[in-house]
Scaffold this motif. Structure first.
Motif, PDB file in Angstrom:
ATOM      1  N   ILE A 171      -5.172   9.986   3.623  1.00  0.00           N
ATOM      2  CA  ILE A 171      -4.165   8.717   2.547  1.00  0.00           C
ATOM      3  C   ILE A 171      -4.321   7.868   4.071  1.00  0.00           C
ATOM      4  O   ILE A 171      -4.763   6.367   3.246  1.00  0.00           O
ATOM      5  N   THR A 209       2.628  16.798  -0.641  1.00  0.00           N
ATOM      6  CA  THR A 209       1.417  16.552  -0.482  1.00  0.00           C
ATOM      7  C   THR A 209       1.546  16.981   0.886  1.00  0.00           C
ATOM      8  O   THR A 209       2.377  17.251   1.583  1.00  0.00           O
ATOM      9  N   LEU A 246       1.073  -0.873   0.051  1.00  0.00           N
ATOM     10  CA  LEU A 246      -0.062   0.022  -0.110  1.00  0.00           C
ATOM     11  C   LEU A 246       0.680   1.330  -0.310  1.00  0.00           C
ATOM     12  O   LEU A 246       0.966   2.268  -0.060  1.00  0.00           O
ATOM     13  N   ARG A 247       1.654   0.742   0.672  1.00  0.00           N
ATOM     14  CA  ARG A 247       3.071   2.045   1.024  1.00  0.00           C
ATOM     15  C   ARG A 247       3.329   2.498  -0.937  1.00  0.00           C
ATOM     16  O   ARG A 247       3.724   3.070  -1.232  1.00  0.00           O
ATOM     17  N   MET A 292       5.124   9.069  -0.235  1.00  0.00           N
ATOM     18  CA  MET A 292       3.731   9.956  -1.130  1.00  0.00           C
ATOM     19  C   MET A 292       4.613  11.058  -1.469  1.00  0.00           C
ATOM     20  O   MET A 292       5.620  11.579  -0.823  1.00  0.00           O
ATOM     21  N   HIS A 293       4.305  11.717  -2.651  1.00  0.00           N
ATOM     22  CA  HIS A 293       5.038  12.810  -3.331  1.00  0.00           C
ATOM     23  C   HIS A 293       5.422  13.861  -2.063  1.00  0.00           C
ATOM     24  O   HIS A 293       4.324  14.297  -1.613  1.00  0.00           O
ATOM     25  N   LEU A 302      -6.281   4.096   4.170  1.00  0.00           N
ATOM     26  CA  LEU A 302      -5.961   3.100   3.300  1.00  0.00           C
ATOM     27  C   LEU A 302      -5.846   1.527   4.416  1.00  0.00           C
ATOM     28  O   LEU A 302      -6.052   0.253   4.522  1.00  0.00           O
ATOM     29  N   MET A 347      -7.199  11.642  -3.490  1.00  0.00           N
ATOM     30  CA  MET A 347      -6.551  12.176  -3.160  1.00  0.00           C
ATOM     31  C   MET A 347      -5.065  12.016  -3.560  1.00  0.00           C
ATOM     32  O   MET A 347      -3.864  13.172  -4.316  1.00  0.00           O
ATOM     33  N   LEU A 348      -4.561  11.138  -4.142  1.00  0.00           N
ATOM     34  CA  LEU A 348      -2.683  10.720  -4.126  1.00  0.00           C
ATOM     35  C   LEU A 348      -3.108  10.982  -6.146  1.00  0.00           C
ATOM     36  O   LEU A 348      -1.908  11.699  -5.994  1.00  0.00           O
ATOM     37  N   VAL A 349      -4.539  11.377  -6.872  1.00  0.00           N
ATOM     38  CA  VAL A 349      -3.887  11.697  -7.927  1.00  0.00           C
ATOM     39  C   VAL A 349      -4.114  13.143  -7.808  1.00  0.00           C
ATOM     40  O   VAL A 349      -3.712  14.049  -9.143  1.00  0.00           O
ATOM     41  N   LEU A 372       1.802   5.936  -7.658  1.00  0.00           N
ATOM     42  CA  LEU A 372       0.368   6.947  -8.041  1.00  0.00           C
ATOM     43  C   LEU A 372       1.019   8.434  -7.732  1.00  0.00           C
ATOM     44  O   LEU A 372       0.602   9.075  -8.761  1.00  0.00           O
ATOM     45  N   SER A 373       1.443   8.640  -6.435  1.00  0.00           N
ATOM     46  CA  SER A 373       1.342  10.144  -6.575  1.00  0.00           C
ATOM     47  C   SER A 373       2.707  11.301  -7.052  1.00  0.00           C
ATOM     48  O   SER A 373       2.851  11.643  -7.613  1.00  0.00           O
ATOM     49  N   THR A 374       3.543  10.036  -6.832  1.00  0.00           N
ATOM     50  CA  THR A 374       4.876  10.217  -7.860  1.00  0.00           C
ATOM     51  C   THR A 374       4.481  10.656  -9.368  1.00  0.00           C
ATOM     52  O   THR A 374       4.883  11.607  -9.855  1.00  0.00           O
ATOM     53  N   GLU A 389      12.428   8.401  -3.213  1.00  0.00           N
ATOM     54  CA  GLU A 389      11.263   8.692  -2.297  1.00  0.00           C
ATOM     55  C   GLU A 389      10.912   6.791  -3.447  1.00  0.00           C
ATOM     56  O   GLU A 389      10.481   5.880  -2.907  1.00  0.00           O
ATOM     57  N   TYR A 433       2.032   1.157  -3.607  1.00  0.00           N
ATOM     58  CA  TYR A 433       0.875   1.672  -4.658  1.00  0.00           C
ATOM     59  C   TYR A 433       0.915   3.332  -4.457  1.00  0.00           C
ATOM     60  O   TYR A 433       0.470   4.096  -5.058  1.00  0.00           O
ATOM     61  N   SER A 434       0.532   3.698  -2.883  1.00  0.00           N
ATOM     62  CA  SER A 434       0.814   5.211  -3.054  1.00  0.00           C
ATOM     63  C   SER A 434       1.577   6.114  -3.235  1.00  0.00           C
ATOM     64  O   SER A 434       1.510   6.974  -4.116  1.00  0.00           O
ATOM     65  N   VAL A 435       3.281   5.879  -2.939  1.00  0.00           N
ATOM     66  CA  VAL A 435       4.157   6.612  -3.621  1.00  0.00           C
ATOM     67  C   VAL A 435       4.401   6.614  -5.058  1.00  0.00           C
ATOM     68  O   VAL A 435       4.669   7.628  -6.506  1.00  0.00           O
TER      69      VAL A 435
END
Lengths: 111, 111, 111, 111
Positions: free
Chosen positions: C13, C5, B17-18, C1-2, C17, C61-63, B24-26, B94, B20-22
């Motif tokens: 987020i 954020t 899940l981490r 995450m980026h 999750l 939120m991620l996108v 997608l967000s990046t 990251e 996935y988050s990194v």
């Protein structure tokens, strides 16, 4: 879908989305209503796993990732197991048919 | 997560899940802002495929499907490729770290 | 995450999750094992709907879509209902806590 | 899909899955290939948000959650915005048509 998508992949995406729809809808309507062996952990988990791998394989083909071959191979395997387990329980013909048809399409996409 | 879940699987779900988050967000923030080779089809597709397989592998472990071994094996492979491609572009530490860590966790879960 | 954020969104987020993980895992392990009212359509569907809206709100939120305000508002509503229904059944404290915490975080993100 | 599903909902599920497919595939193929304003953050994020809410709304109808009314309302809103933005860029007729058709179907499902 995008006009560059080849016809076999286009058909496989549709098979995957149809099998996802049938498995998820059948689990959450038919199986929960029937109860008994329909909500036993092994069967119900297989239905949910089948819905998820179908959804994911469609996604991999839509984003045009070369890894769709691997998700399609796994999808064919899970769909085949799901079809067999639905056949064993009986009265789940729509799900059996959707799984068999998706398995065949995914198997040829995996090569 | 459910109290029966074993600690190694619990840790792998969190890694997935981490990652996935990194990823997608990046992709949707850093890569779209940078442009150039960051939005070239091969790199961007790999980022999105990585996010999706991580999301799916976490899902398979959460529903407690025995097929999580196969999704985790595929996840390890895609994460490794994604880490390499992010390293090639540079300034994506990251994402590289999240992918490498997730790949390692998924590889051990696949056996 | 980026790194761009903001901290409140980052926390939301993570809440989403976590609530997704707890609801899905509890439904597919605890509820299927307990049977009875735990697999009645109304309760089980609420658990699955809660898992899905949490997963989706995290994704929005991620996108970095401005529409995350609407998915977060809906997420807060479903999480609140899910917490109440889990409380009614009893012995689902982890799920109640995850839903309440996620509802609070999503409610503030929705404004 | 399950035989109890009413025809209007069945049609809306198909519209959502079709719009999801077209938006995701167009973003990841057409937009990434075109570059320029097609990969500007605002447009690309809208495409991805549209794909995700369509996927989620289909899911809510398939699991037969009463909250599908809310996800369909949000889906109609995002699809309408996405259609307008694709029209502005031009040469994205398939995406415009899929979004408009899905918006109409979701709007009537939301009432």
């Amino acid at each position: 879908m995008h006009h560059h998508t080849d016809p076999a992949m286009k058909a496989c995406i549709e098979e995957c989305l149809r099998c996802y729809s049938v498995c998820l809808s059948t689990a959450m309507n038919h199986c929960l209503e029937m109860g008994g062996e329909h909500v036993e952990k092994k069967h119900f988990t297989l239905m949910m796993a089948c819905a998820e791998i179908c959804r994911t394989s469609a996604h991999f083909m839509l984003v045009d990732s070369p890894h769709h071959k691997h998700t399609c191979a796994e999808c064919a395997e899970i769909c085949t197991q799901c079809a067999e387990d639905c056949e064993r329980l009986g009265n789940m013909e729509e799900c059996v048919a959707a799984c068999r048809s998706c398995a065949q399409s995914c198997r040829s996409m995996a090569h």
